[in-house]
Design an enzyme around this catalytic site. Structure first.
Site, PDB file in Angstrom:
ATOM      1  CG  HIS A  58     -47.978  19.186 -14.667  1.00  0.00           C
ATOM      2  ND1 HIS A  58     -47.366  18.935 -13.451  1.00  0.00           N
ATOM      3  CD2 HIS A  58     -47.213  20.105 -15.292  1.00  0.00           C
ATOM      4  CE1 HIS A  58     -46.267  19.688 -13.356  1.00  0.00           C
ATOM      5  NE2 HIS A  58     -46.170  20.408 -14.463  1.00  0.00           N
TER       6      HIS A  58
ATOM      7  CE1 TYR B 136     -49.177  13.974  -4.334  1.00  0.00           C
ATOM      8  CE2 TYR B 136     -48.871  13.827  -6.723  1.00  0.00           C
ATOM      9  CZ  TYR B 136     -49.433  14.444  -5.621  1.00  0.00           C
ATOM     10  OH  TYR B 136     -50.253  15.537  -5.793  1.00  0.00           O
TER      11      TYR B 136
ATOM     12  N   PRO C 157     -53.217  17.531   2.385  1.00  0.00           N
ATOM     13  CG  PRO C 157     -51.079  18.413   2.716  1.00  0.00           C
ATOM     14  CD  PRO C 157     -52.264  17.885   3.458  1.00  0.00           C
TER      15      PRO C 157
ATOM     16  CE  LYS D 293     -58.645  15.915  -5.887  1.00  0.00           C
ATOM     17  NZ  LYS D 293     -58.631  16.393  -7.262  1.00  0.00           N
TER      18      LYS D 293
ATOM     19  CE1 TYR E 116     -52.823  14.605  -7.777  1.00  0.00           C
ATOM     20  CE2 TYR E 116     -52.735  15.598  -9.964  1.00  0.00           C
ATOM     21  CZ  TYR E 116     -52.214  15.462  -8.691  1.00  0.00           C
ATOM     22  OH  TYR E 116     -51.102  16.182  -8.313  1.00  0.00           O
TER      23      TYR E 116
END
Length: 398
Positions: A76, A205, A297, A301, A393
């Site tokens: 991704h 998200y 979560p 990480k 990220y």
């Protein structure tokens, strides 16, 4: 007492951290034995995280266990954030000079590592009971355990505590030898694993008045979704239809996205906690992964932090055995914690940004709610803000 024996590194816990450490050490000719409380089927069946940072993938390749990951993992180069009735894509590769993440379940990482260790003749003692580290403040540590009705003693040079938040290694330390930092969040995640095509090509998200939601995946045919819920939620009050309905409300079926339904393979509640234990070394005992730190979560990480711990510990042990030097061992805790706290910050920020916090008694959160909306609007409009998110990220450098 079973026959005493010796190895160089005793690893407690056969999660990804312990298995990866054993595999990396093996490739450098360093012996280890893994002691695991559960049976193999349980370890390989645990449903956990699934977003791997670039550095995690690189280290799995270095360990020689990335063949299936490279074939089946979903690369991704971005993800989406939804909020304020809008959706915005964070272009990871464009913002980080080509870095990406790979979606590949922790369950699959664990299976690959176990298969590699056993194929190479590595020793994993499953169903090891009463595992207890001893004498780790001195130069001759050892670990005792029971297996198949017999007691055993394993002498070693070092003990790697990779046995999770509830494991014995951290709990074996004297109270005054460790300092802990903790934040428990007033919500949890209800997670489902469904035999259904993902809702989109990338993760979504979502911040919503009804609570946070995340649409993720494990493969092109398996979806992994989450909705925010109460920490003491009763799963019986969440029939499948309600979960799908909440996902639709919180994500929205706009911009061509669609929540695909399918039979549920797993349904569980994940509590939200931030936790760090300092230091991560005590004599000959080294803590790694969830034994030393927990992140909510939201920022993906947890597994990646465990891998970064192993990166530092593995190189320190190789230096010790190959060069008879201990400076990397002496720096292990400081190096690992520097990265841990940065990841804790990012996970805390993502969690605070995207979740609906309940009103406290006598306190109206209207101001904080507006701050969340303003922060999301700023993130969607600022390339600088998006770069900060993207850098964290995909994973900060080891």
């Amino acid at each position: 007492m079973g026959k005493s024996r010796r190895t160089q590194v005793c690893i407690v816990g056969s999660g990804p951290a312990g298995l990866l450490l054993s595999q990396l050490l093996h490739r450098q000719g360093i012996e280890s034995v893994i002691l695991e409380r559960k049976d193999r089927a349980y370890v390989e069946g645990r449903i956990r995280a699934g977003v791997l940072e670039q550095g995690t993938v690189d280290l799995l390749r270095e360990a020689g266990v990335a063949d299936r990951l490279d074939r089946e993992g979903l690369v991704h180069d971005g993800f989406e954030i939804a909020g304020n009735g809008r959706r915005h894509r964070i272009a990871l590769d464009e913002l980080t000079n080509g870095k990406v993440v790979t979606v590949y379940g922790q369950t699959e990482v664990t299976k690959d590592l176990i298969a590699a260790r056993l194929a190479a003749g590595g020793e994993i003692v499953f169903e090891a009971a009463d595992v207890t580290p001893h004498a780790f403040d001195g130069s001759k540590p050892f670990v005792t355990y029971s297996h198949q009705g017999q007691k055993h003693r394993l002498d070693c040079d070092f003990i790697a505590g990779c046995d999770g938040f509830h494991g014995v290694c951290r709990q074996s330390l004297p109270q005054n030898a460790i300092r802990t930092f903790e934040r428990t969040y007033p919500f949890a995640w209800l997670g489902i694993l469904a035999k259904a095509a993902p809702a989109a090509d990338e993760l979504i998200y979502a911040h919503h008045d009804r609570g946070f939601a995340l649409c993720s995946m494990r493969s092109e045919s398996i979806s992994r979704h989450y909705v925010q819920c109460s920490p003491n939620e009763d799963l019986s009050k969440w029939p499948d239809a309600r979960i799908w309905d909440e996902l639709r409300h919180r994500i929205g079926d706009t911009d061509g996205h669609h929540i695909n339904e399918g039979p549920l393979l797993d349904k569980s509640i994940t509590p939200m906690r931030s936790f760090v234990a300092e230091p991560m070394r005590h004599g000959s005992l080294f803590l790694a992964g969830d034994a030393a730190h927990i992140v909510p979560p939201t920022g993906a990480k947890g597994l990646n932090l465990a891998v970064s711990d192993i990166y530092y510990l593995y190189r320190a042990l190789v230096q010790f055995y190959k060069q008879s030097m201990s400076d990397l061992l002496d720096r292990y805790s400081d190096q690992a914690l520097a990265r841990v706290w940065k990841a804790e910050r990012f996970s805390w920020w993502m969690t605070s940004l995207l979740h609906k916090f309940p009103n406290e008694a006598g306190y109206d959160r209207a101001f904080e709610n507006r701050m969340q909306e303003a922060e999301i609007a700023y993130l969607m409009s600022s390339r600088a803000a998006q770069t900060v998110v993207a850098e964290n990220y995909v994973g900060l450098p080891f």
